[in-house]
Design a protein around this motif. Structure first.
Motif, PDB file in Angstrom:
ATOM      1  N   ALA A  17     -40.028 -13.990 -48.479  1.00 24.92           N
ATOM      2  CA  ALA A  17     -40.932 -15.124 -48.276  1.00 24.92           C
ATOM      3  C   ALA A  17     -40.767 -16.145 -49.392  1.00 24.92           C
ATOM      4  O   ALA A  17     -40.721 -17.358 -49.144  1.00 24.92           O
ATOM      5  N   PHE A  18     -40.674 -15.668 -50.630  1.00 23.30           N
ATOM      6  CA  PHE A  18     -40.511 -16.576 -51.773  1.00 23.30           C
ATOM      7  C   PHE A  18     -39.225 -17.375 -51.644  1.00 23.30           C
ATOM      8  O   PHE A  18     -39.215 -18.603 -51.805  1.00 23.30           O
ATOM      9  N   LEU A  19     -38.113 -16.711 -51.346  1.00 22.93           N
ATOM     10  CA  LEU A  19     -36.825 -17.394 -51.267  1.00 22.93           C
ATOM     11  C   LEU A  19     -36.793 -18.408 -50.132  1.00 22.93           C
ATOM     12  O   LEU A  19     -36.324 -19.540 -50.307  1.00 22.93           O
ATOM     13  N   THR A  67     -41.305 -24.407 -44.271  1.00 26.38           N
ATOM     14  CA  THR A  67     -42.753 -24.532 -44.322  1.00 26.38           C
ATOM     15  C   THR A  67     -43.376 -23.181 -43.985  1.00 26.38           C
ATOM     16  O   THR A  67     -42.718 -22.293 -43.436  1.00 26.38           O
ATOM     17  N   VAL A  68     -44.644 -23.037 -44.298  1.00 28.25           N
ATOM     18  CA  VAL A  68     -45.329 -21.784 -44.008  1.00 28.25           C
ATOM     19  C   VAL A  68     -45.297 -21.494 -42.507  1.00 28.25           C
ATOM     20  O   VAL A  68     -45.073 -20.357 -42.086  1.00 28.25           O
ATOM     21  N   GLU A  69     -45.493 -22.544 -41.704  1.00 30.34           N
ATOM     22  CA  GLU A  69     -45.511 -22.353 -40.258  1.00 30.34           C
ATOM     23  C   GLU A  69     -44.132 -21.949 -39.733  1.00 30.34           C
ATOM     24  O   GLU A  69     -44.009 -21.033 -38.899  1.00 30.34           O
ATOM     25  N   VAL A  70     -43.084 -22.605 -40.216  1.00 27.94           N
ATOM     26  CA  VAL A  70     -41.725 -22.268 -39.797  1.00 27.94           C
ATOM     27  C   VAL A  70     -41.367 -20.869 -40.271  1.00 27.94           C
ATOM     28  O   VAL A  70     -40.752 -20.081 -39.540  1.00 27.94           O
ATOM     29  N   LEU A  71     -41.756 -20.541 -41.493  1.00 24.64           N
ATOM     30  CA  LEU A  71     -41.471 -19.211 -42.037  1.00 24.64           C
ATOM     31  C   LEU A  71     -42.144 -18.127 -41.204  1.00 24.64           C
ATOM     32  O   LEU A  71     -41.543 -17.083 -40.918  1.00 24.64           O
TER      33      LEU A  71
END
Length: 217
Positions: free
Chosen positions: A166-168, A176-180
């Protein structure tokens, strides 16, 4: 990509998504350009996600990533996601699978009083650092920052695999958070929790590093 491969000039400014569609349509030179653009970034991501302990597997996972991109070329749809997100998600899935197969345990501590941490502290302690903005750093200053960079990688290696991924993807690859959340198949709250806990662990790890510096200054 072969050193003798010639990429048509018409491809030079073509977006990644269009290059992938061109490749899926039979234009091999479009793939050559995609590879040239993203070889180093994908390799770096795989290397940092697998970490020091699985360094020997980086090349294989990297090659598997490109093989999957090739074999899945007809499934790519820019209406669903960008090529870059699609490709990095493939790399993420393959790297995570390798981590699971290896039974990797992220339980070691990066900053015992030896190795790069102590070397960086020793260089710091003899007063050679004039400042990070120095336009002409000395050899010892460069050695310090190299050691510090390796310590940062060691701190990342301490993170659980899901937090490191998640960090990388968020902080280094710009998801973005949503894409991730969509890429790794979890909800936004889970992504935010992984990012928060990962940053907390990294802060704790770097604080231990600074403690080593202070002890040997």
């Amino acid at each position: 990509m072969s050193a003798t491969t010639t990429i048509p000039e018409r491809h030079g400014d073509m977006p990644d998504d269009q290059l992938m569609l061109a490749y899926a349509g039979g234009d091999a030179s479009a793939f050559d350009l995609l590879y040239a653009r993203h070889e180093s970034g994908l390799f770096r991501f795989v290397r940092r996600l697998l970490g020091v302990r699985l360094a020997a597997e980086v090349g294989e996972v990297f090659q598997q990533t490109w093989a999957r991109i090739v074999s899945s070329r007809d499934t790519f749809s820019p209406e669903d996601t960008s090529w870059r997100v699609w490709a990095f998600t493939i790399a993420y899935e393959l790297a995570i699978e390798q981590l699971r197969l290896s039974g990797r345990q992220a339980v070691f501590y990066a900053h015992d009083e030896d190795g790069d941490g102590l070397e960086a502290a020793r260089i710091f302690g003899i007063g050679v650092l004039r400042g990070a903005a120095d336009a002409h750093p000395s050899a010892q200053e460069l050695a310090f920052w190299r050691a510090a960079g390796r310590r940062l990688q060691a701190c990342l290696d301490e993170l659980p695999d899901d937090q490191r991924a998640a960090f990388l993807l968020h902080h280094e690859e710009g998801f973005t958070v949503e894409v991730l959340a969509r890429a790794i198949g979890v909800d936004v709250d889970t992504v935010c929790d992984r990012l928060r806990r990962g940053l907390e662990r990294l802060q704790d790890c770097m604080e231990r590093y600074l403690t080593v510096l202070e002890r040997h200054a």
